[in-house]
Design a protein around this motif. Structure first.
Motif, PDB file in Angstrom:
ATOM      1  N   ARG A  57      -3.389 -31.688   3.313  1.00  0.00           N
ATOM      2  CA  ARG A  57      -2.188 -31.249   4.008  1.00  0.00           C
ATOM      3  C   ARG A  57      -2.417 -31.095   5.508  1.00  0.00           C
ATOM      4  NH1 ARG A  57       1.507 -25.944   2.435  1.00  0.00           N
ATOM      5  NH2 ARG A  57       3.070 -26.214   4.075  1.00  0.00           N
ATOM      6  N   TYR A  58      -3.593 -30.596   5.889  1.00  0.00           N
ATOM      7  CA  TYR A  58      -3.840 -30.282   7.298  1.00  0.00           C
ATOM      8  C   TYR A  58      -4.858 -31.209   7.964  1.00  0.00           C
ATOM      9  CZ  TYR A  58      -1.417 -25.925   6.205  1.00  0.00           C
ATOM     10  OH  TYR A  58      -0.477 -25.006   5.824  1.00  0.00           O
ATOM     11  N   LEU A  59      -5.279 -32.258   7.252  1.00  0.00           N
ATOM     12  CA  LEU A  59      -6.315 -33.134   7.787  1.00  0.00           C
ATOM     13  C   LEU A  59      -5.861 -33.873   9.036  1.00  0.00           C
ATOM     14  CD1 LEU A  59      -9.193 -33.722   6.907  1.00  0.00           C
ATOM     15  CD2 LEU A  59      -8.396 -35.782   5.778  1.00  0.00           C
ATOM     16  N   ASN A  60      -4.641 -34.394   9.017  1.00  0.00           N
ATOM     17  CA  ASN A  60      -4.141 -35.171  10.149  1.00  0.00           C
ATOM     18  C   ASN A  60      -3.248 -34.377  11.083  1.00  0.00           C
ATOM     19  OD1 ASN A  60      -5.383 -37.589   9.352  1.00  0.00           O
ATOM     20  ND2 ASN A  60      -3.791 -37.937   7.822  1.00  0.00           N
ATOM     21  N   SER A  61      -3.071 -33.124  10.790  1.00  0.00           N
ATOM     22  CA  SER A  61      -2.205 -32.296  11.635  1.00  0.00           C
ATOM     23  C   SER A  61      -3.030 -31.596  12.705  1.00  0.00           C
ATOM     24  CB  SER A  61      -1.473 -31.259  10.777  1.00  0.00           C
ATOM     25  OG  SER A  61      -2.377 -30.304  10.282  1.00  0.00           O
ATOM     26  N   GLU A  62      -2.326 -31.016  13.652  1.00  0.00           N
ATOM     27  CA  GLU A  62      -2.998 -30.279  14.726  1.00  0.00           C
ATOM     28  C   GLU A  62      -3.225 -28.825  14.335  1.00  0.00           C
ATOM     29  OE1 GLU A  62      -0.597 -30.780  18.162  1.00  0.00           O
ATOM     30  OE2 GLU A  62      -0.960 -32.951  18.328  1.00  0.00           O
ATOM     31  N   SER A  63      -2.816 -28.439  13.113  1.00  0.00           N
ATOM     32  CA  SER A  63      -2.934 -27.047  12.665  1.00  0.00           C
ATOM     33  C   SER A  63      -4.254 -26.827  11.930  1.00  0.00           C
ATOM     34  CB  SER A  63      -1.745 -26.688  11.761  1.00  0.00           C
ATOM     35  OG  SER A  63      -0.530 -26.945  12.406  1.00  0.00           O
ATOM     36  N   SER A  64      -5.367 -27.154  12.577  1.00  0.00           N
ATOM     37  CA  SER A  64      -6.671 -26.951  11.946  1.00  0.00           C
ATOM     38  C   SER A  64      -6.974 -25.466  11.766  1.00  0.00           C
ATOM     39  CB  SER A  64      -7.766 -27.609  12.784  1.00  0.00           C
ATOM     40  OG  SER A  64      -7.740 -27.113  14.116  1.00  0.00           O
ATOM     41  N   ILE A  65      -6.413 -24.615  12.645  1.00  0.00           N
ATOM     42  CA  ILE A  65      -6.608 -23.167  12.515  1.00  0.00           C
ATOM     43  C   ILE A  65      -6.012 -22.664  11.203  1.00  0.00           C
ATOM     44  CG2 ILE A  65      -6.113 -20.912  13.542  1.00  0.00           C
ATOM     45  CD1 ILE A  65      -8.086 -22.561  15.115  1.00  0.00           C
ATOM     46  N   LYS A  66      -4.872 -23.230  10.836  1.00  0.00           N
ATOM     47  CA  LYS A  66      -4.239 -22.832   9.576  1.00  0.00           C
ATOM     48  C   LYS A  66      -5.142 -23.165   8.397  1.00  0.00           C
ATOM     49  CE  LYS A  66       0.692 -23.021  10.750  1.00  0.00           C
ATOM     50  NZ  LYS A  66       1.977 -23.647  10.404  1.00  0.00           N
ATOM     51  N   PHE A  67      -5.747 -24.358   8.428  1.00  0.00           N
ATOM     52  CA  PHE A  67      -6.651 -24.733   7.340  1.00  0.00           C
ATOM     53  C   PHE A  67      -7.802 -23.735   7.241  1.00  0.00           C
ATOM     54  CE2 PHE A  67     -10.667 -26.674   6.096  1.00  0.00           C
ATOM     55  CZ  PHE A  67     -10.367 -27.061   4.796  1.00  0.00           C
ATOM     56  N   ILE A  68      -8.395 -23.391   8.382  1.00  0.00           N
ATOM     57  CA  ILE A  68      -9.534 -22.460   8.385  1.00  0.00           C
ATOM     58  C   ILE A  68      -9.130 -21.108   7.805  1.00  0.00           C
ATOM     59  CG2 ILE A  68     -11.141 -21.197   9.866  1.00  0.00           C
ATOM     60  CD1 ILE A  68     -11.126 -23.617  11.751  1.00  0.00           C
ATOM     61  N   LEU A  69      -7.963 -20.593   8.225  1.00  0.00           N
ATOM     62  CA  LEU A  69      -7.507 -19.284   7.734  1.00  0.00           C
ATOM     63  C   LEU A  69      -7.215 -19.323   6.241  1.00  0.00           C
ATOM     64  CD1 LEU A  69      -5.145 -18.227  10.669  1.00  0.00           C
ATOM     65  CD2 LEU A  69      -7.434 -17.352  10.152  1.00  0.00           C
ATOM     66  N   TYR A  70      -6.498 -20.370   5.798  1.00  0.00           N
ATOM     67  CA  TYR A  70      -6.187 -20.499   4.377  1.00  0.00           C
ATOM     68  C   TYR A  70      -7.457 -20.686   3.551  1.00  0.00           C
ATOM     69  CZ  TYR A  70      -1.210 -20.941   5.471  1.00  0.00           C
ATOM     70  OH  TYR A  70       0.080 -20.698   5.891  1.00  0.00           O
TER      71      TYR A  70
END
Length: 338
Positions: A57-70
Motif C-alpha cells: 500500500r505504501y511502497l510507491n507512495s510518499e507516506s513512508s512515515i505512515k508505513f513505519i508508524l503502522y
C-alpha cells in the motif's frame, strides 16, 4: 526450480530451528518446540497479512512515515501476543518454572525486537521484488518496442526490394527469349525465397548465402560485360542464423551506384567469409563516380540496414563505410552467436 514459494518455506523452517535453538537453554524440549511453533506461525501471519499489505500500500507512495508508524504499532501488538503465548505455554507445562513479571517484560521486548527486524526484512524483500518486477516489465516493454520497430523495418524493406525487382524487368524485355526465360527463372527463385523468408525473424545463414549467389548472378548478367565483377564466398556448412535480407542491401547498393566511366575499369568486388566459426565478415568494394555524387544518390537501403543491425545485434557488430574519390567500400562484421 527454486521458486519464491519454496524460499518462503525454507526461511520459516530456518526461523523455527533458530528459535528452538535459542530456547533450548531456558525451556524443556516440549516447551521449546511449542513456543518456537507459536513464534514462527504468529510472525508468519504478522508478515503475510499485515506487513506485506502495508508494504504494497505504501511502497510507491510518499507516506513512508505512515508505513513505519503502522508497522511499529503492528509489531507491538504482535510482541504482546507472543508474550502471552509464551506465558500460556510455560504455564501449561508443569515441568516449566513459574513466569515472573520481570520475565514477561524481558520476553515482550525480545519479541518486539524480533517483530521489528522481521518487519524491516519483509519490507526490503517486497521492495526488491517490486524492483525486479518493474525491471522485467520495462524489459518486456522495451523488447516489444524493438520487435515492432524491426517488423516496421521489414515492411519498409519489402516495397524497396520489390521496386528494384520491377525496375529490372525493363532489362528482361530487351533480352532474347531464351536468356529472358533463364533470367525470369532466377527472378522466380529470388522472389519465392523473398516472399516466404521475409516473414521470419531469423533464417539460416546458408539460405541467405544461397539467395545472395542467385541475386548476385542476376545483377551480374543484367550489368553487361563492361563491369568487372567478382564474388568470393568462404563459408563452410554451418548452423548459424541471421536476420533475413541483411546482406543483400550492400549488393543492391553496389550495383545501383557503381560508376560508369568509359575510360576506366568499373568493378564490384564482394568477399564473404567466417572467422572463429561465428564471426561473419562481408567486404564489398565498387567504383563510384565521386564521393559527393554517391552521397546524393544514396538510397534508403543502408539507412534501414543500420537500424536493423542496431536492433538485432546491439554491441555485437561493426560497420565501416568509406567513400573515397571514385571508390566506395563497406566492411561488415557480425557475431552471429548472439
Amino acid at each position: 526450480m527454486f521458486t519464491v514459494k519454496k524460499a518462503d518455506y525454507v526461511f520459516w523452517a530456518f526461523m523455527f530451528l533458530m528459535t528452538l535453538l535459542q530456547l533450548s537453554d531456558d525451556l524443556s524440549f516440549l516447551g521449546g518446540v511449542l513456543f518456537s511453533l507459536a513464534i514462527t506461525l504468529t510472525l508468519r501471519i504478522h508478515v503475510r497479512y499485515v506487513i506485506n499489505r502495508l508494504a504494497k500500500r505504501y511502497l510507491n507512495s510518499e507516506s513512508s512515515i505512515k508505513f513505519i508508524l503502522y508497522a511499529l504499532f503492528a509489531s507491538v501488538i504482535t510482541a504482546v501476543i507472543l508474550t502471552f503465548e509464551g506465558c500460556l505455554i510455560v504455564g501449561a507445562i508443569p515441568s516449566e518454572r513459574l513466569v515472573m513479571p520481570n520475565d514477561m517484560l524481558s520476553l515482550f521486548f525480545g519479541m518486539l525486537m524480533v517483530s521489528i527486524l522481521i518487519s524491516g526484512g519483509s519490507y526490503s524483500i517486497e521492495l526488491f521484488k517490486q524492483n525486479v518486477e518493474s525491471e522485467k516489465l520495462h524489459q518486456e516493454l522495451k523488447n516489444s518496442v524493438l520487435e515492432n520497430e524491426i517488423d516496421n523495418l521489414r515492411t519498409q524493406l519489402s516495397p524497396h526490394f520489390t521496386f528494384n525487382i520491377l525496375n529490372n524487368l525493363q532489362f528482361l524485355i530487351r533480352k532474347d527469349k531464351e536468356e529472358a526465360l533463364e533470367l525470369l527463372s532466377r527472378y522466380s527463385k529470388i522472389l519465392q525465397y523473398y516472399v516466404y523468408e521475409s516473414q521470419n525473424k531469423w533464417i539460416k545463414l546458408d539460405d541467405e548465402i544461397s539467395f545472395l549467389k542467385h541475386y548476385f548472378e542476376l545483377e551480374k548478367d543484367r550489368s553487361g560485360e563492361d563491369l568487372e565483377i567478382s564474388f568470393q564466398c568462404n563459408i563452410a556448412e554451418n548452423h548459424l542464423m541471421i536476420i533475413p535480407f541483411l546482406l543483400s542491401t550492400f549488393i543492391e547498393n553496389a550495383f545501383k551506384h557503381v560508376s560508369d566511366f568509359a575510360d576506366k575499369t568499373n568493378y564490384i568486388h564482394l568477399h564473404i567469409y567466417l572467422e572463429n566459426e561465428n564471426n561473419l565478415f562481408l567486404k564489398i568494394e565498387n567504383t563510384a563516380n565521386s564521393a559527393s555524387d554517391n552521397k546524393k544518390t544514396k538510397g534508403v537501403g543502408l539507412k534501414y540496414v543500420k537500424k536493423r543491425l542496431d536492433l538485432s545485434y546491439p554491441g555485437n557488430y561493426s560497420l565501416d563505410i568509406k567513400r573515397e574519390e571514385n571508390k566506395y567500400r563497406a566492411e561488415l562484421q557480425i557475431n552471429l552467436n548472439t
